[in-house]
Scaffold this motif. Structure first.
Motif, mmCIF file in Angstrom:
data_model
loop_
_atom_site.group_PDB
_atom_site.id
_atom_site.type_symbol
_atom_site.label_atom_id
_atom_site.label_comp_id
_atom_site.label_asym_id
_atom_site.label_seq_id
_atom_site.Cartn_x
_atom_site.Cartn_y
_atom_site.Cartn_z
ATOM 1 N N GLY A 35 0.790 -1.219 0.000
ATOM 2 C CA GLY A 35 0.000 0.000 0.000
ATOM 3 C C GLY A 35 0.821 1.265 0.000
ATOM 4 O O GLY A 35 0.334 2.327 0.377
ATOM 5 N N GLU A 36 2.075 1.192 -0.458
ATOM 6 C CA GLU A 36 2.958 2.353 -0.451
ATOM 7 C C GLU A 36 3.163 2.883 -1.860
ATOM 8 O O GLU A 36 2.861 2.220 -2.850
ATOM 9 C CB GLU A 36 4.313 1.990 0.145
ATOM 10 C CG GLU A 36 4.242 1.482 1.577
ATOM 11 C CD GLU A 36 5.580 0.936 2.043
ATOM 12 O OE1 GLU A 36 6.512 1.737 2.207
ATOM 13 O OE2 GLU A 36 5.686 -0.289 2.228
ATOM 14 N N GLN A 37 3.720 4.068 -1.934
ATOM 15 C CA GLN A 37 4.109 4.658 -3.208
ATOM 16 C C GLN A 37 5.517 5.185 -3.067
ATOM 17 O O GLN A 37 5.813 5.952 -2.146
ATOM 18 C CB GLN A 37 3.155 5.780 -3.616
ATOM 19 C CG GLN A 37 3.453 6.344 -4.987
ATOM 20 C CD GLN A 37 2.377 7.306 -5.452
ATOM 21 O OE1 GLN A 37 1.454 7.622 -4.723
ATOM 22 N NE2 GLN A 37 2.501 7.789 -6.673
ATOM 23 N N ALA A 38 6.390 4.770 -3.972
ATOM 24 C CA ALA A 38 7.796 5.168 -3.876
ATOM 25 C C ALA A 38 7.931 6.682 -3.981
ATOM 26 O O ALA A 38 7.364 7.303 -4.879
ATOM 27 C CB ALA A 38 8.603 4.499 -4.989
ATOM 28 N N PRO A 39 8.692 7.299 -3.057
ATOM 29 C CA PRO A 39 8.852 8.749 -3.099
ATOM 30 C C PRO A 39 9.711 9.220 -4.270
ATOM 31 O O PRO A 39 9.582 10.341 -4.733
ATOM 32 C CB PRO A 39 9.532 9.056 -1.761
ATOM 33 C CG PRO A 39 10.248 7.796 -1.401
ATOM 34 C CD PRO A 39 9.406 6.677 -1.945
ATOM 35 N N HIS A 40 10.585 8.367 -4.745
ATOM 36 C CA HIS A 40 11.456 8.684 -5.878
ATOM 37 C C HIS A 40 11.933 7.368 -6.461
ATOM 38 O O HIS A 40 11.981 6.346 -5.781
ATOM 39 C CB HIS A 40 12.645 9.543 -5.447
ATOM 40 C CG HIS A 40 13.358 9.002 -4.240
ATOM 41 N ND1 HIS A 40 14.185 7.908 -4.292
ATOM 42 C CD2 HIS A 40 13.323 9.376 -2.943
ATOM 43 C CE1 HIS A 40 14.650 7.648 -3.080
ATOM 44 N NE2 HIS A 40 14.140 8.524 -2.244
ATOM 45 N N PRO A 41 12.278 7.365 -7.742
ATOM 46 C CA PRO A 41 12.622 6.091 -8.378
ATOM 47 C C PRO A 41 14.089 5.709 -8.192
ATOM 48 O O PRO A 41 14.930 6.528 -7.829
ATOM 49 C CB PRO A 41 12.324 6.359 -9.854
ATOM 50 C CG PRO A 41 12.602 7.823 -10.015
ATOM 51 C CD PRO A 41 12.208 8.464 -8.707
ATOM 52 N N LEU A 42 14.361 4.438 -8.445
ATOM 53 C CA LEU A 42 15.721 3.943 -8.607
ATOM 54 C C LEU A 42 15.963 3.768 -10.112
ATOM 55 O O LEU A 42 15.187 3.090 -10.771
ATOM 56 C CB LEU A 42 15.904 2.584 -7.921
ATOM 57 C CG LEU A 42 15.788 2.554 -6.396
ATOM 58 C CD1 LEU A 42 15.896 1.118 -5.902
ATOM 59 C CD2 LEU A 42 16.842 3.419 -5.740
ATOM 60 N N PRO A 43 17.018 4.376 -10.648
ATOM 61 C CA PRO A 43 17.942 5.283 -9.975
ATOM 62 C C PRO A 43 17.281 6.621 -9.689
ATOM 63 O O PRO A 43 16.349 7.024 -10.379
ATOM 64 C CB PRO A 43 19.073 5.437 -10.986
ATOM 65 C CG PRO A 43 18.410 5.220 -12.313
ATOM 66 C CD PRO A 43 17.372 4.169 -12.066
ATOM 67 N N ASP A 44 17.773 7.283 -8.649
ATOM 68 C CA ASP A 44 17.228 8.577 -8.242
ATOM 69 C C ASP A 44 17.793 9.639 -9.178
ATOM 70 O O ASP A 44 18.897 10.110 -9.024
ATOM 71 C CB ASP A 44 17.611 8.871 -6.793
ATOM 72 C CG ASP A 44 16.924 10.128 -6.264
ATOM 73 O OD1 ASP A 44 16.069 10.667 -6.989
ATOM 74 O OD2 ASP A 44 17.246 10.554 -5.154
ATOM 75 N N GLY A 45 17.019 9.987 -10.165
ATOM 76 C CA GLY A 45 17.501 10.932 -11.168
ATOM 77 C C GLY A 45 16.542 10.952 -12.337
ATOM 78 O O GLY A 45 15.335 10.970 -12.161
ATOM 79 N N GLY A 46 17.076 10.915 -13.523
ATOM 80 C CA GLY A 46 16.238 11.011 -14.698
ATOM 81 C C GLY A 46 16.052 12.459 -15.107
ATOM 82 O O GLY A 46 16.539 13.393 -14.478
ATOM 83 N N VAL A 47 15.323 12.635 -16.183
ATOM 84 C CA VAL A 47 15.101 13.955 -16.759
ATOM 85 C C VAL A 47 13.614 14.271 -16.693
ATOM 86 O O VAL A 47 12.774 13.467 -17.109
ATOM 87 C CB VAL A 47 15.575 14.002 -18.225
ATOM 88 C CG1 VAL A 47 15.381 15.402 -18.802
ATOM 89 C CG2 VAL A 47 17.030 13.574 -18.328
#
Length: 567
Positions: A428-440
């Motif tokens: 029931g969670e939602q990731a606060p930021h993706p792996l890898p932490d970055g992207g455009v």
């Protein structure tokens, strides 16, 4: 974090006394020493120093080096004193984590049961008469008992996943090489991974994000590809095993797994039954084939020279590898290559594979009476993952036969974030930021918005939704005569413009490059100013083409225009 770092340490040592599980620890640091470090962290925080893991309580499996503490690998005679910490540990400590101690394990990380240790079997956190799972037994139980927030394990055959399932917690087993193994005693070097246990997926992912990244001391280190997917689709396609592939499970286990599949489907996933028997065959190569020679290469000489210092079951497994010919190892490595082709072909039409994490939950007495056969069964659904270069996330999924039941979301290498996103259905969670932490970041204002006809181009590229945005009041929006219909965004003088609603998405650089290469005229990619004064990449339109369309700026956005006109 509402409590101070010092208060959290005090509470942790109080919890250690309450639980009275000395077998969890091989070395527990003195409370006053840890409290002094926590107090210093509080002072650094008060001074404004950024410490993303400040006060996060940490335990480390005792085959991972921590400077100034002995590394025993569960064998006192083997102990050595490293001068420096493993890279993964150092990165966590540098981010503000507080180390309580080193945890018990199946000796030399050889086992999935948690009973093969001279420091005693590690009892399950919820059912003390049952096994905790291994080899990262102490780390998992320290988390499950609420003593620490996160704990490091290692995983070659499933040691970062089986204990998670049996103790009702989360375990992330990353793509090989992304979390450095510098300072980790090898078990089977090509297939070893550093893993994280936590009570929540968010905590585990945050810690894993801190640990990941290139390390010049790790010869097997890898970096994220430029086109890595940063999200699972909203309606992922999930492969699930046939009934006959679930034969090792009890009726209760099968029912729990069926319920997990239904939970995914209820969340919007599409499932399909596939034959995973070749993967289960590959799993047997880790111990039943010549690949066990890797374990002999790691610690075989010590075991031969110190037979009385080693657990009998562990010694029997590793010593047997000394008689294996080199050609047998070469043959099994070739078999693995073929199994890997099968596995990646199997998942080419799916976003992930869902499997039970393990087969059941035996009593400690049962394992001590039959240590090899039961241990082998525990790795039925885990052994193949590292051998075939895959990623996995183990999460709780209810109960079976009175014990915690867990499932694993398994993906191809570098699909770690899609695996986490799918596993989040169960937590029931939602990731606060993706792996890898970055992207455009990419701002979209028309046919690529959520629910619009071209949004799939973003989701198919693994783009991650990052929220609604609005431009500065310096833009006009024009409906273009295209198929499918789409608008054009044009920057104008502030007095002549308005704020336009849109969405922000995050893509990997390679995915963005492919996206741009396929972008049709009259659209182009450029810098767009948002209402908070920041600038992001976004879709813009050639002013001459926009002049031939219909100005719809008054609606404030593409969706509002469609709703108002019924277009």
């Amino acid at each position: 974090m509402t409590q101070s770092c010092a208060a959290r340490v005090t509470a942790a040592y109080r919890r250690i006394a309450e639980t009275d599980r000395p077998e969890v620890w091989i070395l527990l640091r003195p409370e006053e020493e840890v409290l002094a470090e926590a107090t210093a962290l509080d002072a650094r925080l008060a001074a404004g120093e950024p410490l993303p893991l400040a006060g996060v309580l940490l335990a480390v499996k005792d085959n991972i080096d921590v400077a100034d503490l002995p590394t025993t690998a569960g064998c006192p005679s083997f102990a050595y004193h490293p001068d420096s910490s493993a890279t993964a540990v150092r990165r966590l400590l540098d981010a503000g984590a507080v180390l309580l101690g080193k945890t018990n394990l199946d000796q030399f990380a050889t086992g999935l049961v948690g009973t093969r240790s001279p420091y005693g079997p590690v009892r399950n956190a919820l059912h003390p008469e049952k096994i905790s799972g291994g080899s990262s037994s102490g780390s998992a139980v320290a988390v499950a008992l609420g003593i620490v927030d996160i704990a490091l394990g290692t995983d070659t055959a499933g040691s970062g996943r089986v204990p998670a399932a049996l103790n009702g917690i989360v375990g992330i087993k990353p793509t090989l090489g992304l979390a450095p193994t510098t300072g980790v005693l090898p078990a089977a070097r090509p297939y070893d991974a550093v893993t994280v246990f936590a009570r929540t997926l968010t905590e585990a992912q945050t810690a894993m994000g801190v640990m990941m990244g290139p390390d010049k001391g790790d010869p097997r280190g890898r970096v994220w590809p430029d086109d890595v997917r940063l999200a699972a689709p909203a309606r992922p396609r999930i492969a699930v095993p046939r009934d006959e592939d679930l034969a090792p499970l009890s009726p209760g286990g099968r029912a729990a797994f069926a319920a997990a599949v239904k939970q995914l489907e209820a969340a919007g996933a599409t499932t399909a039954v596939v034959d995973v028997s070749p993967l289960l065959e590959a799993a047997r190569l880790l111990y039943d084939g010549a690949l066990v020679a890797e374990r002999y290469a790691a610690v075989g000489d010590f075991i031969v020279d110190n037979p009385s210092a080693v657990d009998r079951t562990v010694a029997r497994i590793i010593r047997a590898a000394a008689r294996l010919p080199a050609h047998a190892l070469a043959a099994d490595q070739e078999r693995l290559d073929r199994y890997r082709v099968f596995a990646y072909g199997l998942l080419s039409d799916y976003d992930a594979l869902l499997l039970p994490t393990t087969t059941g939950h035996p009593d400690i007495a049962q394992v001590l009476a039959d240590p090899v056969a039961i241990n082998s069964r525990m790795g039925t659904y885990t052994n193949f993952v590292n051998l075939l270069d895959m990623a996995a996330v183990a999460v709780p999924a209810g109960e079976a036969d009175g014990s915690p039941f867990g499932v694993s979301v398994i993906t191809r290498a570098f699909e770690d974030q899609p695996a986490i996103d799918i596993a989040a259905v169960f937590t029931g969670e939602q990731a606060p930021h993706p792996l890898p932490d970055g992207g455009v970041g990419l701002a979209v204002f028309g046919a690529h918005l959520t629910g619009q006809p071209l949004n799939h181009q973003l989701t198919d590229s693994g783009a991650r939704y990052a929220g609604e945005v609005a431009t500065a009041a310096s833009y006009r929006l024009t409906a273009l005569g295209t198929t499918p219909p789409k608008p054009g965004l044009v920057r104008v003088a502030p007095a002549a413009g308005a704020a336009i609603a849109g969405e922000r998405w995050i893509l990997a650089p390679g995915a963005l490059g492919r996206f741009l290469a396929a972008l049709p005229a009259p659209l182009s990619l450029g810098r767009v100013e948002l209402d908070d004064g920041s600038w992001v990449l976004g879709f813009q339109c050639d002013p001459h083409a926009a002049a031939g369309g219909t100005d719809i700026t008054e609606h404030g956005g593409w969706r509002a225009y469609l709703e108002a006109t019924g277009a």
